[in-house]
Design a protein around this motif. Structure first.
Motif, PDB file in Angstrom:
ATOM      1  N   GLU A 155       0.825  -1.206   0.000  1.00 45.99           N
ATOM      2  CA  GLU A 155       0.000   0.000   0.000  1.00 45.99           C
ATOM      3  C   GLU A 155       0.858   1.254   0.000  1.00 45.99           C
ATOM      4  OE1 GLU A 155      -3.258   0.168  -0.525  1.00 45.99           O
ATOM      5  OE2 GLU A 155      -3.016  -2.000  -0.833  1.00 45.99           O
ATOM      6  N   ASP A 156       1.980   1.206   0.705  1.00 49.16           N
ATOM      7  CA  ASP A 156       2.884   2.347   0.701  1.00 49.16           C
ATOM      8  C   ASP A 156       3.512   2.531  -0.671  1.00 49.16           C
ATOM      9  OD1 ASP A 156       3.888   4.437   2.396  1.00 49.16           O
ATOM     10  OD2 ASP A 156       5.863   3.486   2.288  1.00 49.16           O
ATOM     11  N   TYR A 157       3.830   1.423  -1.327  1.00 50.25           N
ATOM     12  CA  TYR A 157       4.378   1.484  -2.691  1.00 50.25           C
ATOM     13  C   TYR A 157       3.353   2.137  -3.622  1.00 50.25           C
ATOM     14  CZ  TYR A 157       7.394  -0.022  -6.520  1.00 50.25           C
ATOM     15  OH  TYR A 157       8.263  -0.046  -7.583  1.00 50.25           O
ATOM     16  N   PHE A 158       2.107   1.745  -3.480  1.00 48.71           N
ATOM     17  CA  PHE A 158       1.058   2.346  -4.305  1.00 48.71           C
ATOM     18  C   PHE A 158       0.961   3.853  -4.051  1.00 48.71           C
ATOM     19  CE2 PHE A 158      -1.501  -1.890  -4.510  1.00 48.71           C
ATOM     20  CZ  PHE A 158      -0.551  -2.404  -5.366  1.00 48.71           C
ATOM     21  N   ARG A 159       1.179   4.268  -2.789  1.00 47.37           N
ATOM     22  CA  ARG A 159       1.163   5.710  -2.485  1.00 47.37           C
ATOM     23  C   ARG A 159       2.290   6.434  -3.219  1.00 47.37           C
ATOM     24  NH1 ARG A 159      -0.897   3.932   2.573  1.00 47.37           N
ATOM     25  NH2 ARG A 159       1.168   3.492   3.442  1.00 47.37           N
ATOM     26  N   MET A 160       3.450   5.790  -3.288  1.00 48.54           N
ATOM     27  CA  MET A 160       4.565   6.378  -4.028  1.00 48.54           C
ATOM     28  C   MET A 160       4.179   6.594  -5.488  1.00 48.54           C
ATOM     29  SD  MET A 160       8.356   4.817  -4.953  1.00 48.54           S
ATOM     30  CE  MET A 160       7.675   3.650  -6.153  1.00 48.54           C
ATOM     31  N   VAL A 161       3.623   5.559  -6.101  1.00 45.79           N
ATOM     32  CA  VAL A 161       3.259   5.647  -7.516  1.00 45.79           C
ATOM     33  C   VAL A 161       2.223   6.744  -7.730  1.00 45.79           C
ATOM     34  CG1 VAL A 161       2.126   4.422  -9.409  1.00 45.79           C
ATOM     35  CG2 VAL A 161       3.883   3.261  -8.039  1.00 45.79           C
ATOM     36  N   ARG A 162       1.216   6.773  -6.873  1.00 47.15           N
ATOM     37  CA  ARG A 162       0.170   7.792  -7.028  1.00 47.15           C
ATOM     38  C   ARG A 162       0.748   9.203  -6.879  1.00 47.15           C
ATOM     39  NH1 ARG A 162      -3.026   5.660  -3.933  1.00 47.15           N
ATOM     40  NH2 ARG A 162      -4.505   4.729  -5.392  1.00 47.15           N
ATOM     41  N   GLU A 163       1.635   9.378  -5.918  1.00 47.31           N
ATOM     42  CA  GLU A 163       2.232  10.706  -5.696  1.00 47.31           C
ATOM     43  C   GLU A 163       3.042  11.161  -6.902  1.00 47.31           C
ATOM     44  OE1 GLU A 163       5.097  13.072  -2.515  1.00 47.31           O
ATOM     45  OE2 GLU A 163       5.369  10.915  -2.778  1.00 47.31           O
ATOM     46  N   ILE A 164       3.890  10.283  -7.415  1.00 46.90           N
ATOM     47  CA  ILE A 164       4.784  10.677  -8.502  1.00 46.90           C
ATOM     48  C   ILE A 164       4.006  10.913  -9.789  1.00 46.90           C
ATOM     49  CG2 ILE A 164       6.657   9.837  -9.990  1.00 46.90           C
ATOM     50  CD1 ILE A 164       7.844   8.513  -7.455  1.00 46.90           C
ATOM     51  N   VAL A 165       3.094  10.018 -10.118  1.00 41.91           N
ATOM     52  CA  VAL A 165       2.327  10.192 -11.354  1.00 41.91           C
ATOM     53  C   VAL A 165       1.452  11.436 -11.261  1.00 41.91           C
ATOM     54  CG1 VAL A 165       0.631   9.166 -12.906  1.00 41.91           C
ATOM     55  CG2 VAL A 165       2.390   7.719 -11.878  1.00 41.91           C
ATOM     56  N   THR A 166       0.854  11.689 -10.106  1.00 40.51           N
ATOM     57  CA  THR A 166       0.015  12.885  -9.938  1.00 40.51           C
ATOM     58  C   THR A 166       0.836  14.155 -10.110  1.00 40.51           C
ATOM     59  OG1 THR A 166      -1.495  11.708  -8.448  1.00 40.51           O
ATOM     60  CG2 THR A 166      -1.509  14.114  -8.363  1.00 40.51           C
ATOM     61  N   LYS A 167       2.014  14.181  -9.508  1.00 34.26           N
ATOM     62  CA  LYS A 167       2.846  15.386  -9.585  1.00 34.26           C
ATOM     63  C   LYS A 167       3.303  15.660 -11.021  1.00 34.26           C
ATOM     64  CE  LYS A 167       6.920  17.678  -7.704  1.00 34.26           C
ATOM     65  NZ  LYS A 167       7.953  17.687  -6.662  1.00 34.26           N
ATOM     66  N   TYR A 168       3.547  14.615 -11.790  1.00 35.81           N
ATOM     67  CA  TYR A 168       4.143  14.793 -13.110  1.00 35.81           C
ATOM     68  C   TYR A 168       3.198  14.422 -14.262  1.00 35.81           C
ATOM     69  CZ  TYR A 168       8.468  15.490 -10.582  1.00 35.81           C
ATOM     70  OH  TYR A 168       9.435  15.984  -9.738  1.00 35.81           O
ATOM     71  N   LYS A 169       1.918  14.388 -13.979  1.00 38.88           N
ATOM     72  CA  LYS A 169       0.957  13.930 -14.978  1.00 38.88           C
ATOM     73  C   LYS A 169       0.844  14.853 -16.182  1.00 38.88           C
ATOM     74  CE  LYS A 169      -3.329  15.872 -13.021  1.00 38.88           C
ATOM     75  NZ  LYS A 169      -3.884  16.392 -14.286  1.00 38.88           N
ATOM     76  N   ASP A 170       1.271  16.120 -16.027  1.00 41.53           N
ATOM     77  CA  ASP A 170       1.218  17.076 -17.139  1.00 41.53           C
ATOM     78  C   ASP A 170       2.604  17.547 -17.553  1.00 41.53           C
ATOM     79  OD1 ASP A 170      -1.661  17.174 -17.208  1.00 41.53           O
ATOM     80  OD2 ASP A 170      -1.573  18.382 -15.376  1.00 41.53           O
ATOM     81  N   ASP A 171       3.620  16.799 -17.179  1.00 39.89           N
ATOM     82  CA  ASP A 171       5.004  17.231 -17.363  1.00 39.89           C
ATOM     83  C   ASP A 171       5.590  16.622 -18.637  1.00 39.89           C
ATOM     84  OD1 ASP A 171       7.822  17.724 -17.087  1.00 39.89           O
ATOM     85  OD2 ASP A 171       7.526  17.979 -14.930  1.00 39.89           O
ATOM     86  N   GLU A 172       5.944  17.469 -19.582  1.00 41.48           N
ATOM     87  CA  GLU A 172       6.454  17.003 -20.872  1.00 41.48           C
ATOM     88  C   GLU A 172       7.852  16.373 -20.772  1.00 41.48           C
ATOM     89  OE1 GLU A 172       4.901  16.841 -23.639  1.00 41.48           O
ATOM     90  OE2 GLU A 172       3.188  18.203 -23.494  1.00 41.48           O
ATOM     91  N   ARG A 173       8.531  16.588 -19.648  1.00 41.83           N
ATOM     92  CA  ARG A 173       9.847  15.966 -19.500  1.00 41.83           C
ATOM     93  C   ARG A 173       9.746  14.449 -19.415  1.00 41.83           C
ATOM     94  NH1 ARG A 173      12.006  19.144 -14.325  1.00 41.83           N
ATOM     95  NH2 ARG A 173       9.861  18.582 -13.716  1.00 41.83           N
ATOM     96  N   ILE A 174       8.599  13.971 -18.977  1.00 40.84           N
ATOM     97  CA  ILE A 174       8.329  12.530 -18.944  1.00 40.84           C
ATOM     98  C   ILE A 174       7.533  12.170 -20.182  1.00 40.84           C
ATOM     99  CG2 ILE A 174       7.082  10.700 -17.729  1.00 40.84           C
ATOM    100  CD1 ILE A 174       7.803  12.112 -15.110  1.00 40.84           C
ATOM    101  N   CYS A 175       8.011  11.185 -20.929  1.00 39.71           N
ATOM    102  CA  CYS A 175       7.339  10.823 -22.182  1.00 39.71           C
ATOM    103  C   CYS A 175       6.360   9.670 -22.015  1.00 39.71           C
ATOM    104  CB  CYS A 175       8.367  10.493 -23.272  1.00 39.71           C
ATOM    105  SG  CYS A 175       9.542   9.175 -22.851  1.00 39.71           S
ATOM    106  N   ILE A 176       6.666   8.699 -21.161  1.00 39.02           N
ATOM    107  CA  ILE A 176       5.852   7.495 -21.025  1.00 39.02           C
ATOM    108  C   ILE A 176       5.962   6.994 -19.583  1.00 39.02           C
ATOM    109  CG2 ILE A 176       5.567   5.069 -21.769  1.00 39.02           C
ATOM    110  CD1 ILE A 176       6.914   5.891 -24.417  1.00 39.02           C
ATOM    111  N   TRP A 177       4.869   6.448 -19.070  1.00 37.06           N
ATOM    112  CA  TRP A 177       4.900   5.703 -17.811  1.00 37.06           C
ATOM    113  C   TRP A 177       4.975   4.214 -18.146  1.00 37.06           C
ATOM    114  CZ3 TRP A 177       5.813   8.707 -13.858  1.00 37.06           C
ATOM    115  CH2 TRP A 177       5.309  10.012 -13.824  1.00 37.06           C
TER     116      TRP A 177
END
Length: 370
Positions: A155-177
């Protein structure tokens, strides 16, 4: 919701041909070293030198794998360092594919140890810097996952994923998840499927501007023999189809032929195994011709030692189950520690086809404007 074929093709065709590598700097013993505070500033300087070399080579993207223990133990520092990494890559025209989870797990032996913060050890002469690693043939059953087999850590791992994807969901520096590296590997098989589904649901709920994928790595000779439920799920949910393959040219062509039937763009997110006849001279032009995005493993040879063959390759050669191995060649990596090419002819091929692809892309854009 999964992207339509039209949407993913529009996204893919609007970009330069994607070519790059799976990356950590040569002075990293592993991914803890890549992300932790200890020694980070020195390694960050190395990273900048290598990214400059990467840009000169013609690459425009890297694949980066996260490390949960650093996020957990050094949360604020990790988030800051991760953002700096993205900015440094962008400075050199390099986009980042971010891998959120990983099933390449070492076998559970008396030497089994979860990743930890602090000074990292490594063994000289072994692929990945570990004598007893996931690349051996020691797996007798499903390997334990460091984090995702324990309900609390999961569950903590899932929190990490949710936090990072949410923070960078509109960031063009990241091309693909890249949701999950080789899901089901290390003899885990469909054990991983519930975790993979949960991660896909988390990312879909966040709804980032970037497409998502998960990589296939097992290829039966007959497509109808693809019996693993996890593989079928990967093909059903990936916006863009990604795969790993370290085999020879002829087998690679057949795999591409089958995957193209999915009707979506293709990415090979792990390749280059010279010992196994998976080389620059045959495959890089093939990826260019088919416009398959490609990420070879490794860049500058260093502490992680992926120029060495997998330990399992040595073991299979010794027992006669894999006789056709050329041990005179490096396995992965493109440059020596002094930044001279392993083989200058390889770099010339890479630069030639990168230049061709970019010229064609520019010409196509000019025609569209006219």
């Amino acid at each position: 919701m999964r992207w339509s074929k039209e949407k993913i093709w529009d996204w893919y065709n609007a970009r330069l041909w994607m070519r790059g590598c799976n990356y950590m700097s040569a002075d990293c013993a592993n991914r803890v070293d890549q992300w932790q505070a200890l020694g980070f500033e020195e390694r960050f300087q190395t990273t900048e030198e290598e990214l400059k070399l990467m840009q000169e080579t013609g690459f425009n993207t890297v694949r980066l794998i996260l490390e949960y223990v650093v996020w957990k133990e050094e949360h604020d520092g990790f988030m800051e360092r991760f953002d700096r990494y993205l900015s440094l890559c962008a400075k050199y025209g390099i986009s980042c594919m971010i891998v959120l989870a990983n099933d390449c797990m070492p076998p559970k032996t008396e030497l089994w140890k979860a990743p930890y913060i602090g000074e990292q050890t490594y063994d000289w002469g072994y692929h990945g810097g570990k004598k007893h690693s996931q690349h051996s043939t020691m797996h007798k059953g499903p390997a334990p996952h460091f984090y995702l087999d324990d309900p609390e850590t999961r569950e903590d791992y899932f929190r990490m994923v949710r936090e990072i994807v949410t923070k960078y969901k509109d960031d063009e520096r990241i091309c693909i998840w890249d949701i999950y590296n080789e899901p089901g590997n290390s003899r885990r098989g469909d054990i991983t499927l519930p975790n993979l589904k949960a991660l896909v649901e988390i990312v879909r709920e966040v709804d980032p501007i970037q497409p998502l994928t998960a990589g296939l790595f097992s290829f039966p000779e007959n497509r109808a023999d693809r019996s693993r439920e996890i593989d079928r799920y990967i093909l059903e949910v990936s916006d863009i189809i990604s795969y790993h393959f370290y085999g020879n040219y002829n087998r690679h062509v057949k795999i591409i032929r089958e995957l193209k039937k999915e009707g979506r763009p293709l990415l090979n997110t792990e390749w280059l195994g010279r010992c196994l006849h998976n080389d620059i001279f045959s495959l890089f032009p093939l990826f260019y011709l088919e416009k398959i995005g490609c990420y070879n493993w490794g860049f500058v040879a260093g502490k992680y030692q992926t120029y060495e063959p997998w330990e399992g390759t040595w073991q299979r050669y010794a027992n006669g189950t894999e006789p056709d191995v050329d041990f005179t060649k490096w396995f992965h990596d493109l440059y020596r520690p002094n930044h001279r090419p392993y083989d200058p002819n390889e770099i010339e091929v890479i630069r030639e086809f990168c230049a061709l692809a970019d010229a064609e892309f520019e010409a196509s854009n000019n025609e569209t404007l006219d």
